[in-house]
Design a protein around this motif. Structure first.
Motif, short mmCIF file in Angstrom:
data_model
loop_
_atom_site.label_atom_id
_atom_site.label_comp_id
_atom_site.label_asym_id
_atom_site.label_seq_id
_atom_site.Cartn_x
_atom_site.Cartn_y
_atom_site.Cartn_z
N TRP A 1 0.71 -0.74 0.11
CA TRP A 1 -0.11 -0.04 0.12
C TRP A 1 1.01 1.36 0.29
O TRP A 1 1.92 1.24 0.17
CB TRP A 1 -0.81 -0.17 0.86
N SER A 2 0.03 2.77 -0.51
CA SER A 2 1.23 3.95 -0.08
C SER A 2 0.52 4.14 0.47
O SER A 2 -0.93 4.45 1.19
CB SER A 2 1.23 4.43 -1.63
N VAL A 3 1.61 5.27 1.18
CA VAL A 3 -0.05 6.73 1.82
C VAL A 3 1.26 8.00 1.40
O VAL A 3 2.32 8.42 1.94
CB VAL A 3 1.26 6.50 3.44
N PRO A 4 -0.19 8.82 0.48
CA PRO A 4 0.54 9.69 -0.14
C PRO A 4 0.59 10.81 0.74
O PRO A 4 1.87 11.55 0.26
CB PRO A 4 -1.04 10.06 -1.02
N GLU A 5 -0.01 11.67 1.46
CA GLU A 5 0.20 12.60 2.36
C GLU A 5 0.49 11.90 3.39
O GLU A 5 -0.37 11.06 4.29
CB GLU A 5 -1.26 13.37 2.21
N GLY A 6 1.02 12.22 4.76
CA GLY A 6 1.33 11.69 5.90
C GLY A 6 2.13 11.59 6.62
O GLY A 6 2.65 10.05 5.79
N THR A 7 2.09 10.04 7.90
CA THR A 7 2.36 9.65 8.81
C THR A 7 1.82 8.95 9.29
O THR A 7 1.07 9.56 9.56
CB THR A 7 4.45 9.87 9.27
#
Length: 263
Positions: free
Chosen positions: A22-28
């Motif tokens: 999966w990806s996390v385009p913004e933030g953590t």
């Protein structure tokens, strides 16, 4: 700002596992959890640390569709889910065990007063080795080992004008197949000259003399034997040996040889 989950995809599918990415385009995010239902319909949870973007879910059942939900944990909030479906791979069918080999016919040919050549066929399959069994002129059982690639062997050291019954067994793994059998009569002995029939200056050949037998080139499964013949010549030799697990083994050797390797 609040982090945002991207897409969830499945890859590297096996009969009992699926890799999720999966990806996390913004933030953590602080951590993730993957949720799915097992083959019995029971909910399962796989925790994943916040720095990871992939996890392999194991312990699945083959040829089954699973729906995976991924949640992100951010502080006290749970974000998501993002979801994907995946079908586990089918179990490869096990290779069929090789079919049981079959012994054909055993025939005798090239008969002499002291030897018989045996030939046989294997219509189906392959065998690891063979053994030829027969009784000598004194009624003692004799065994001739033969490698699995051979289809012929010459049994030497026989007595003339005598009927022998030969049994051939095939060895396949831990099984012994057979026997197949044949009978054969050795040729007649020829022409024993009385000393008076010899030329006056021709002496009968002296009895040959065996020298010493030595062992060398010893391995875990074989021994090389060597010997000498200080006087005269022999028609052939036989080596006999026995271990704790096996019956008496006999190895025929031609008269010109002075060495043999016993497997």
């Amino acid at each position: 700002s609040q982090p945002r989950l991207g897409e969830l995809t499945a890859s590297h599918v096996t009969p009992d596992s699926v890799q999720l990415e999966w990806s996390v385009p913004e933030g953590t995010l602080d951590s993730f959890t993957v949720q799915y239902k097992d083959a019995q319909g029971q909910p399962q949870v796989v925790p994943v640390d916040g720095g990871s973007r992939t996890v392999t879910v194991r312990g699945l059942s083959p040829s089954r569709r699973y729906k995976f939900n991924l949640y992100g944990v951010w502080g006290r909030k749970r974000l998501g889910p993002i979801s994907t479906d995946a079908v586990t791979a089918a179990v490869e069918p096990e290779e069929e065990p090789p079919s049981k080999p079959r012994l054909g016919e055993l025939t005798a040919s090239h008969v002499t007063p002291d030897s018989i050549q045996l030939e046989w066929s294997i219509p189906e399959g392959t065998l690891d080795s063979f053994t030829v069994q027969y009784k000598d002129a004194q009624g003692q059982p004799q065994v001739v080992p033969v490698d699995g690639g051979s289809r012929t062997v010459t049994v030497a050291g026989l007595s003339p004008s005598r009927r022998y019954k030969f049994n051939l067994y095939g060895v396949w793994g831990r099984k012994r197949l057979g026997p197949i059998s044949t009978d054969a009569v050795t040729g007649e002995g020829c022409c024993v000259l009385h000393p008076s029939a010899l030329e006056p200056d021709e002496e009968p050949p002296s009895e040959p003399l065996l020298g010493e037998l030595t062992a060398s080139h010893v391995t875990t499964s074989s021994v090389q034997l060597e010997w000498d013949v200080p006087e005269g010549t022999f028609d052939s030799f036989t080596v006999q040996y026995k271990d704790a697990e096996s019956p008496l083994q006999v190895v025929p050797v031609d008269g010109g040889s002075r060495t043999v390797t016993v497997p």
